[in-house]
Scaffold this active site. Sequence first.
Site, PDB file in Angstrom:
ATOM      1  N   HIS A  11       8.499   6.523   6.097  1.00  0.00           N
ATOM      2  CA  HIS A  11       8.004   7.842   6.512  1.00  0.00           C
ATOM      3  C   HIS A  11       9.179   8.750   6.905  1.00  0.00           C
ATOM      4  CE1 HIS A  11       4.235   5.463   7.810  1.00  0.00           C
ATOM      5  NE2 HIS A  11       3.804   6.273   6.854  1.00  0.00           N
ATOM      6  N   LYS A  63      -8.294   2.370   8.327  1.00  0.00           N
ATOM      7  CA  LYS A  63      -7.086   1.587   8.543  1.00  0.00           C
ATOM      8  C   LYS A  63      -7.047   0.896   9.893  1.00  0.00           C
ATOM      9  CE  LYS A  63      -4.243   3.428   5.000  1.00  0.00           C
ATOM     10  NZ  LYS A  63      -2.969   3.941   4.577  1.00  0.00           N
ATOM     11  N   ARG A 120       5.296   5.495  -3.248  1.00  0.00           N
ATOM     12  CA  ARG A 120       6.023   4.247  -3.411  1.00  0.00           C
ATOM     13  C   ARG A 120       5.770   3.667  -4.797  1.00  0.00           C
ATOM     14  NH1 ARG A 120       3.372   2.042   1.923  1.00  0.00           N
ATOM     15  NH2 ARG A 120       1.853   3.440   1.016  1.00  0.00           N
ATOM     16  N   SER A 161       3.132   0.399   6.718  1.00  0.00           N
ATOM     17  CA  SER A 161       2.819   0.251   8.148  1.00  0.00           C
ATOM     18  C   SER A 161       2.020  -1.023   8.385  1.00  0.00           C
ATOM     19  CB  SER A 161       2.016   1.453   8.642  1.00  0.00           C
ATOM     20  OG  SER A 161       2.785   2.612   8.562  1.00  0.00           O
TER      21      SER A 161
HETATM   22  P1  ADP Z   1      -2.413   7.422   5.031  1.00  0.00           P
HETATM   23  O1  ADP Z   1      -3.407   6.632   5.815  1.00  0.00           O
HETATM   24  O2  ADP Z   1      -2.722   8.874   5.003  1.00  0.00           O
HETATM   25  O3  ADP Z   1      -2.071   6.869   3.676  1.00  0.00           O
HETATM   26  P2  ADP Z   1       0.166   6.452   5.903  1.00  0.00           P
HETATM   27  O4  ADP Z   1       0.789   6.597   7.245  1.00  0.00           O
HETATM   28  O5  ADP Z   1      -0.097   5.075   5.393  1.00  0.00           O
HETATM   29  O6  ADP Z   1      -1.135   7.338   5.954  1.00  0.00           O
HETATM   30  O7  ADP Z   1       1.050   7.214   4.833  1.00  0.00           O
HETATM   31  C1  ADP Z   1       1.345   8.575   4.965  1.00  0.00           C
HETATM   32  C2  ADP Z   1       2.165   9.016   3.781  1.00  0.00           C
HETATM   33  O8  ADP Z   1       3.439   8.374   3.808  1.00  0.00           O
HETATM   34  C3  ADP Z   1       1.551   8.679   2.428  1.00  0.00           C
HETATM   35  O9  ADP Z   1       1.880   9.720   1.526  1.00  0.00           O
HETATM   36  C4  ADP Z   1       2.255   7.404   2.049  1.00  0.00           C
HETATM   37  O10 ADP Z   1       2.301   7.232   0.644  1.00  0.00           O
HETATM   38  C5  ADP Z   1       3.615   7.667   2.606  1.00  0.00           C
HETATM   39  N1  ADP Z   1       4.346   6.441   2.867  1.00  0.00           N
HETATM   40  C6  ADP Z   1       3.949   5.359   3.545  1.00  0.00           C
HETATM   41  N2  ADP Z   1       4.901   4.404   3.548  1.00  0.00           N
HETATM   42  C7  ADP Z   1       5.929   4.915   2.843  1.00  0.00           C
HETATM   43  C8  ADP Z   1       7.201   4.407   2.425  1.00  0.00           C
HETATM   44  N3  ADP Z   1       7.602   3.187   2.722  1.00  0.00           N
HETATM   45  N4  ADP Z   1       7.985   5.233   1.697  1.00  0.00           N
HETATM   46  C9  ADP Z   1       7.549   6.456   1.369  1.00  0.00           C
HETATM   47  N5  ADP Z   1       6.388   6.975   1.680  1.00  0.00           N
HETATM   48  C10 ADP Z   1       5.575   6.221   2.409  1.00  0.00           C
END
Ligand code: ADP
Length: 158
Positions: free
Chosen positions: A17, A41, A91, A129
């Site tokens: 993130h 989630k 990703r 996460s």
């Molecule tokens: P959501 O529940 O909205 O998917 P997340 O916190 O899981 O929330 O992800 C938020 C954003 O960050 C999404 O666009 C996700 O693809 C991106 N994201 C999550 N992990 C990574 C990572 N390791 N690298 C790049 N982007 C990521």
Amino acid sequence: MTSVVYPGSFNPITNGHRDIVERALRLFDKVIVAVGTSPDKDPKTHLAERIGLCRLALAEFGDRVEVEGFNVLLVEYARAKNTRFVVRGLRTISDFDYEYQMIAMNQTMDPDLEYVLLPTSRQWSFLSSSLVREIAGLGGDISEFVPPAVAEHYRKSS
Ligand code: ADP
């Protein structure tokens, strides 16, 4: 000044993130990290805690990054923040499938909102996460995957 909303669960914020925030700051003056509630989630994880960890993890960017909770439609939130841009991280192809579907839905609600999908650095492309939570829950070391403030938080609460 051009700003962009970066919505997500950030449960917790990871280096992936953070990488997206850093990249988005190359394109926009300001990134608004919008920490949402995600019933699918982990509904129980305290929103205030996720927000607090995002603030600590992104403090180095100063006032170019704002962190806020949100529990309204993304299109409404972006409108309220006076921005027409949303950034999300990519990703894998499966991320793309999901994002594309979300964008299509949002476009029907607000055709003027633009989406920027940024590929993550390769080193974080495996990182999520949920895996971080799983490793931390089993007492593993997550310091390689998350900003120091997050690692410290999980160390203390384990
Ligand atoms: P959501 O529940 O909205 O998917 P997340 O916190 O899981 O929330 O992800 C938020 C954003 O960050 C999404 O666009 C996700 O693809 C991106 N994201 C999550 N992990 C990574 C990572 N390791 N690298 C790049 N982007 C990521």
